[in-house]
Motif scaffolding. Structure first.
Motif, mmCIF file in Angstrom:
data_model
loop_
_atom_site.group_PDB
_atom_site.id
_atom_site.type_symbol
_atom_site.label_atom_id
_atom_site.label_comp_id
_atom_site.label_asym_id
_atom_site.label_seq_id
_atom_site.Cartn_x
_atom_site.Cartn_y
_atom_site.Cartn_z
ATOM 1 N N GLN A 1 -14.049 -9.592 3.870
ATOM 2 C CA GLN A 1 -14.355 -8.218 4.262
ATOM 3 C C GLN A 1 -14.428 -7.248 3.101
ATOM 4 O O GLN A 1 -14.949 -6.144 3.248
ATOM 5 C CB GLN A 1 -13.313 -7.723 5.271
ATOM 6 C CG GLN A 1 -13.348 -8.430 6.610
ATOM 7 C CD GLN A 1 -12.314 -7.869 7.570
ATOM 8 O OE1 GLN A 1 -11.258 -7.374 7.165
ATOM 9 N NE2 GLN A 1 -12.622 -7.940 8.853
ATOM 10 N N HIS B 1 0.835 -1.197 0.000
ATOM 11 C CA HIS B 1 0.000 0.000 0.000
ATOM 12 C C HIS B 1 0.875 1.254 0.000
ATOM 13 O O HIS B 1 2.049 1.224 0.380
ATOM 14 C CB HIS B 1 -0.897 -0.027 1.246
ATOM 15 C CG HIS B 1 -1.988 0.985 1.266
ATOM 16 N ND1 HIS B 1 -1.837 2.236 1.835
ATOM 17 C CD2 HIS B 1 -3.264 0.936 0.802
ATOM 18 C CE1 HIS B 1 -2.970 2.911 1.724
ATOM 19 N NE2 HIS B 1 -3.855 2.142 1.102
ATOM 20 N N SER C 1 -5.800 -10.332 -0.623
ATOM 21 C CA SER C 1 -5.148 -9.374 0.277
ATOM 22 C C SER C 1 -4.487 -10.156 1.412
ATOM 23 O O SER C 1 -4.292 -11.370 1.308
ATOM 24 C CB SER C 1 -6.165 -8.371 0.820
ATOM 25 O OG SER C 1 -7.083 -9.018 1.687
ATOM 26 N N GLY D 1 -13.644 -5.554 -4.343
ATOM 27 C CA GLY D 1 -13.214 -6.051 -3.050
ATOM 28 C C GLY D 1 -12.827 -7.523 -3.074
ATOM 29 O O GLY D 1 -13.300 -8.302 -3.908
ATOM 30 N N THR E 1 -7.115 -12.820 2.995
ATOM 31 C CA THR E 1 -7.950 -13.646 2.116
ATOM 32 C C THR E 1 -7.677 -15.138 2.293
ATOM 33 O O THR E 1 -8.598 -15.954 2.336
ATOM 34 C CB THR E 1 -7.735 -13.234 0.652
ATOM 35 O OG1 THR E 1 -7.887 -11.807 0.529
ATOM 36 C CG2 THR E 1 -8.734 -13.914 -0.262
ATOM 37 N N PHE F 1 0.492 -6.242 1.975
ATOM 38 C CA PHE F 1 -0.584 -7.241 1.943
ATOM 39 C C PHE F 1 -0.014 -8.633 1.695
ATOM 40 O O PHE F 1 -0.445 -9.602 2.314
ATOM 41 C CB PHE F 1 -1.606 -6.890 0.851
ATOM 42 C CG PHE F 1 -2.401 -5.656 1.147
ATOM 43 C CD1 PHE F 1 -3.512 -5.706 1.974
ATOM 44 C CD2 PHE F 1 -2.037 -4.429 0.612
ATOM 45 C CE1 PHE F 1 -4.251 -4.566 2.256
ATOM 46 C CE2 PHE F 1 -2.772 -3.284 0.883
ATOM 47 C CZ PHE F 1 -3.873 -3.347 1.709
ATOM 48 N N GLY G 1 -10.705 1.447 -0.005
ATOM 49 C CA GLY G 1 -10.874 0.890 1.333
ATOM 50 C C GLY G 1 -11.496 -0.486 1.322
ATOM 51 O O GLY G 1 -10.822 -1.496 1.103
ATOM 52 N N PHE G 2 -12.813 -0.564 1.552
ATOM 53 C CA PHE G 2 -13.527 -1.836 1.573
ATOM 54 C C PHE G 2 -14.782 -1.731 0.714
ATOM 55 O O PHE G 2 -15.571 -0.796 0.867
ATOM 56 C CB PHE G 2 -13.920 -2.232 3.009
ATOM 57 C CG PHE G 2 -12.748 -2.570 3.884
ATOM 58 C CD1 PHE G 2 -12.297 -3.875 3.999
ATOM 59 C CD2 PHE G 2 -12.090 -1.571 4.595
ATOM 60 C CE1 PHE G 2 -11.205 -4.180 4.802
ATOM 61 C CE2 PHE G 2 -11.002 -1.868 5.395
ATOM 62 C CZ PHE G 2 -10.552 -3.180 5.511
ATOM 63 N N SER H 1 -11.710 -6.021 1.261
ATOM 64 C CA SER H 1 -10.582 -5.089 1.155
ATOM 65 C C SER H 1 -10.273 -4.819 -0.312
ATOM 66 O O SER H 1 -10.242 -5.741 -1.140
ATOM 67 C CB SER H 1 -9.347 -5.681 1.836
ATOM 68 O OG SER H 1 -8.179 -4.933 1.504
ATOM 69 N N THR H 2 -10.036 -3.543 -0.659
ATOM 70 C CA THR H 2 -9.606 -3.214 -2.019
ATOM 71 C C THR H 2 -8.084 -3.174 -2.126
ATOM 72 O O THR H 2 -7.550 -2.697 -3.125
ATOM 73 C CB THR H 2 -10.204 -1.865 -2.476
ATOM 74 O OG1 THR H 2 -9.749 -0.819 -1.606
ATOM 75 C CG2 THR H 2 -11.716 -1.907 -2.476
ATOM 76 N N GLY H 3 -7.403 -3.673 -1.107
ATOM 77 C CA GLY H 3 -5.955 -3.818 -1.186
ATOM 78 C C GLY H 3 -5.245 -2.497 -1.369
ATOM 79 O O GLY H 3 -5.455 -1.543 -0.605
#
Length: 545
Positions: free
Chosen positions: A492, A257, A521, A488, A524, A263, A501-502, A494-496
């Motif tokens: 959850q 990130h 991510s 995502g 996962t 990640f 965000g999520f 996550s957009t990595g």
């Protein structure tokens, strides 16, 4: 980009002229320079008896309060085979910024039913029941300058036959002073070729269409596009190797990130690929690597394997593991993005507004969540030779050193009217130089539109845009899409590395020519192993063999 939330606060009082062969349809013209906007002076217009030729030797300020002797306009309107075509030539003492054709009197029932482009979502339409709207080509809402109003059984078609990539804007509204809706078709010359005289490419109106005539008109339009831009069918295009035709799943392996949060290390990415290979034939998998270069977007445009994930040695081991499995690798590069700290000559290449007064930004993400956009991210133009050479060599070095199979170029689906360098010509040169060095390298891009598909056979579908298209052949005949980076991950959502965000992962639905994607991510695997496995099996069942 055009603006839909602004407008004149007065009646421009344009003189309108009857369109030959289209009962009730009238047209007007406005010309815009870098200084002002102008209508035709109603006292200085000569229209031929058959209504097919107009000459104006004088302009007027919008509103007709002041005539202006600053140039002339010649318009020819021809009618052939059920199509009206406008040929517009304008001259002005000031540099010409745009030209607008205004139409009124189009069939009210068709306008109430709404407008749709070939890439509009199936069952959807713009401007239903008179709602104001705007489409801009090239971009997410308008993939080729062809648009229809009404239903499939009863409608009309409006299109532009432009051999170059230039901005076209469709704006439909009904201001208080107008007796009915006004349809505006705005054409913008390239800022890099701005002059005091200009020939607008042909604008075509086909009224009274049914489904077969509208389809035939679209096919004729796409045939023109094929000729103009060298667009080739997917089945025969030479920039698609055999392995790409068998890809059934894209696996997004999120790296590092912007903040430095990791990640997946390179060994973890390899382990994820080994898991995926248990549930789908690995030769049908393309692994997409955003954030492989270190801090995502912070490191742009310097591209070397991130040290926090394993560095060059770890990345080389990942490529060996993928090769042994049969998985193809596609690292991500910024097509425009750059951190000014990382690229000192940024000012020579940065995208500028159309009058070269200020820097143009695509966006200004808040990468660290302080709720303020970062201040050092800019967007550079691949049309500028030094930046293009840097990008070519960065990608080429990654191919030479690590043997990757594909390269993804972020944000190139966004078009800019940069006065210093033609941005699309820069894309074309970038692709040509990469293909000359690496003929087997697959090049992918964010977003798609007609001419862009001639350069990139694979794209990420525009973020948030429907993939169930009204006329899917405008895409499927030429190229393939996959899911956007911001989809995502299982669990959850996550957009990595992406800034969203999520977001919940959308359900998998088969669409011809669309390759599903699954993101991995830090949480996962193994937490969502069963879901990932199910996605792999679904992709194997629905994808090409």
């Amino acid at each position: 980009m055009g603006l839909i939330d602004t407008d004149l606060s007065f009646d421009p009082r344009d003189p309108y002229f009857p369109a030959p062969g289209a009962t009730g349809v009238e047209w007007a013209l406005q010309v815009f320079t870098t200084t002002n906007g102008y209508g035709l002076d109603s006292a200085g217009v000569r229209l031929s008896d058959d209504r097919t030729h107009l000459h104006a030797d004088r302009y007027a300020w919008l509103g007709q309060q002041l005539p202006v002797d600053a140039g002339s306009v010649d318009v020819a309107v021809t009618s052939s085979g059920g199509v009206l075509e406008w040929s517009i030539a304008v001259r002005h003492e000031e540099p010409i910024k745009s030209v607008k054709l205004l139409l009124r009197g189009l069939p009210a029932e068709q306008l109430r039913a709404g407008w749709w482009a070939p890439n509009t979502g199936r069952g959807r339409a713009h401007g239903v029941n008179g709602q104001r709207f705007q489409l801009e080509y090239p971009g997410p809402d308008w993939a080729t300058p062809w648009v229809a109003a009404g239903t499939e059984q009863s409608g009309l078609v409006l299109s532009v036959r432009d051999p170059l990539v230039r901005r076209q804007i469709l704006h439909v509204h009904q201001p208080p002073y107008a007796p009915g809706p006004i349809t505006e078709l705005v054409h913008l010359p390239m800022a890099s070729a701005r002059s005091t005289s200009y020939q607008v490419p042909p604008i075509r109106l086909r009224p009274g269409t049914d489904a077969p005539t509208a389809d035939a008109d679209l096919d004729e339009h796409m045939s023109f596009v094929e000729q103009a831009h060298g667009l080739q069918p997917w089945a025969t295009r030479p920039d698609v190797p055999d392995w790409m035709r068998r890809i059934a799943l894209v696996v997004t392996l999120h790296g590092q990130h912007w903040t430095g949060y990791v990640f997946n290390t390179f060994p973890q990415m390899a382990e994820a690929l080994r898991f995926v290979a248990q549930h789908i034939e690995p030769h049908r998998v393309l692994a997409y690597l955003p954030g492989w270069e270190g801090r995502y977007y912070y490191a742009y445009p310097q591209y070397h394997p991130g040290e926090d994930m394993g560095g060059a040695e770890g990345f080389a081991a990942l490529t060996r593991s993928a090769r042994q499995l049969g998985v193809r690798l596609m690292p991500m590069f910024g097509g425009h993005g750059a951190n000014v700290v990382q690229y000192p000559p940024w000012e020579r290449a940065v995208l500028r507004n159309d009058t070269d007064r200020y820097v143009e930004l695509l966006n200004r993400p808040d990468w660290d969540s302080d709720r303020v956009g970062e201040g050092d991210q800019v967007f550079l133009n691949p049309g500028e030779p030094e930046f293009r050479a840097h990008l070519v060599e960065s990608i080429s070095a990654t191919v030479r050193n690590f043997g990757v199979d594909a390269a993804f170029l972020d944000t190139l689906g966004f078009w800019f009217n940069d006065p210093r360098h033609d941005v699309f010509d820069g894309y074309r040169q970038l692709v040509a130089e990469l293909r000359s060095r690496h003929p087997e390298l697959v090049l992918a891009v964010e977003g798609w539109w007609d001419a862009l598909m001639s350069l990139f056979p694979l794209s990420q579908q525009w973020y948030g845009m429907d993939r169930d298209l009204r006329k899917p052949r405008v895409l499927n005949r030429y190229a393939r899409t996959t899911g956007h980076l911001a989809e995502g991950t299982p669990g959850q959502g996550s957009t990595g590395v992406h800034e969203k965000g999520f977001l919940p992962r959308p359900p998998d639905v088969f669409h011809e020519g669309h390759i599903p994607v699954v993101g991995i991510s830090d949480t996962t695997l193994p937490a969502q192993a069963d879901e990932v496995a199910a996605i792999c099996r679904w992709a194997a069942e629905h994808g090409p063999a």
